[in-house]
Design a protein around this motif. Structure first.
Motif, short mmCIF file in Angstrom:
data_model
loop_
_atom_site.label_atom_id
_atom_site.label_comp_id
_atom_site.label_asym_id
_atom_site.label_seq_id
_atom_site.Cartn_x
_atom_site.Cartn_y
_atom_site.Cartn_z
N GLY A 21 26.50 14.82 23.84
CA GLY A 21 26.21 14.12 22.73
C GLY A 21 25.52 12.58 22.76
O GLY A 21 25.09 11.96 21.94
N SER A 45 19.97 1.14 9.05
CA SER A 45 20.43 1.78 10.02
C SER A 45 19.38 2.64 10.82
O SER A 45 18.10 2.50 10.53
N LEU A 89 22.90 13.38 15.00
CA LEU A 89 23.67 12.09 15.06
C LEU A 89 23.28 11.47 13.56
O LEU A 89 22.02 11.29 13.28
N TYR A 127 32.40 14.33 16.70
CA TYR A 127 31.79 13.39 17.79
C TYR A 127 31.56 12.09 17.30
O TYR A 127 30.93 12.12 16.20
N GLY A 183 26.55 17.89 18.23
CA GLY A 183 25.79 17.44 19.37
C GLY A 183 24.87 16.19 18.78
O GLY A 183 24.75 15.95 17.60
N TYR A 184 24.01 15.95 19.68
CA TYR A 184 23.18 14.69 19.47
C TYR A 184 22.14 14.91 18.64
O TYR A 184 21.59 14.11 18.04
N SER A 185 21.80 16.20 18.25
CA SER A 185 20.59 16.47 17.44
C SER A 185 20.80 15.98 15.99
O SER A 185 19.91 15.68 15.18
N ASN A 218 24.69 17.68 27.52
CA ASN A 218 24.84 17.83 26.31
C ASN A 218 26.27 17.60 25.70
O ASN A 218 26.87 17.78 24.83
N PHE A 239 13.57 12.80 20.57
CA PHE A 239 13.89 12.42 19.19
C PHE A 239 13.04 10.99 18.79
O PHE A 239 13.00 10.26 19.52
N PHE A 285 23.93 7.65 11.78
CA PHE A 285 24.40 6.41 12.28
C PHE A 285 24.77 5.46 10.93
O PHE A 285 24.16 5.63 9.88
N GLY A 286 25.84 4.77 10.89
CA GLY A 286 26.13 3.70 9.97
C GLY A 286 24.93 2.60 10.00
O GLY A 286 24.11 2.51 10.86
N TYR A 328 27.46 2.49 19.36
CA TYR A 328 26.25 2.08 19.94
C TYR A 328 26.12 0.61 19.91
O TYR A 328 26.45 0.11 18.85
N GLN A 372 21.01 13.69 5.02
CA GLN A 372 21.92 13.38 6.02
C GLN A 372 23.20 13.08 5.55
O GLN A 372 23.11 12.22 4.43
N PHE A 410 26.52 -0.19 16.17
CA PHE A 410 26.43 1.04 14.94
C PHE A 410 27.57 2.15 15.39
O PHE A 410 27.60 2.63 16.49
#
Lengths: 115, 112
Positions: free
Chosen positions: A102, A42, B100, B32, B96-98, A100, A33, B102-103, B36, B1, B89
């Protein structure tokens, strides 16, 4: 965990030029990514790079401006094309964990300043 | 988003005090919620994460409190130390992570 190396770590570029950022991961990953982190802002996902297929871009980002390559499972590049001062930002490469859960692992980022 | 709203933008806490950062989300499909931590010149690193089946998760001095009905979650740093000075953050995702999101981040400074 994953160790991610990005190059360059920082650069100062002239308006109208292009710069390619490299991302190397210490293990094979399916998806990589690319994020942008503008000053005081952000983290915004630019695109998802899949090996063997075209990258998937998020709304507001286009391939002509941010072409991405993903030649193998450990490497990717992001090019910032025809740069303007508005492109001054930190560009981050990231990968997900192999289970996976997250969690995302990030490189240290490439800080670009466009004059 | 989908949006994740984070506050405050910056925070100064004395050493030994409690740091509290809040986030609110809109998408009820989020399942989730990670936090960070980012030090200057470094990439963000996962600090702690929670899923909506629990209301609190604690790891050392760091605690996430989660309020599903209010669609809010917060990070509490107990006994804050100067080494905790960083940008934090919050984030959320539903697949999942794809995906995500963020604030905007909170810059925390813990004064000695």
């Amino acid at each position: 965990s994953a160790v991610i190396s990005q190059k360059p770590s920082r650069d100062i570029c002239q308006r109208g030029t292009s710069l390619t950022i490299q991302c190397q991961v210490d293990s094979q990953v399916t998806m990589m990514f690319w994020y942008r982190q503008q000053p005081g802002q952000s983290l915004t996902l630019i695109a998802t790079a899949n090996q063997g297929s075209e990258a998937t871009y998020e709304s507001g980002f286009v391939i002509d401006k941010f072409p991405i390559s993903r030649p193998n499972l450990t490497f990717s590049t992001l090019t910032v094309s025809n740069m303007s001062p508005e492109d001054s930002s930190i560009y981050l490469c990231s990968v997900g964990d192999s289970y996976n859960t997250g969690e995302l692992f990030f490189g240290e980022g490439s800080r670009l300043t466009v004059l | 988003q989908q949006q994740v709203k984070q506050s405050p933008q910056s925070l100064i806490v004395q050493k030994g005090g409690i740091s509290i950062i809040n986030c609110a989300y809109e998408n009820t499909a989020f399942d989730y919620f990670p936090w960070y931590q980012q030090f200057p010149g470094k990439g963000p690193a996962l600090l702690i994460a929670i899923r909506p089946d629990v209301s609190e998760k604690k790891e050392g001095r760091f605690t996430i409190s989660f309020n599903k009905s209010a669609k809010q979650f917060s990070l509490h740093i107990m006994d804050s130390q100067p080494g905790d000075s960083a940008t934090y953050f919050c984030a959320a995702s539903n697949s999942g992570y794809s995906t995500l999101t963020f604030g905007k981040g909170t810059m925390l400074l813990v004064s000695p």
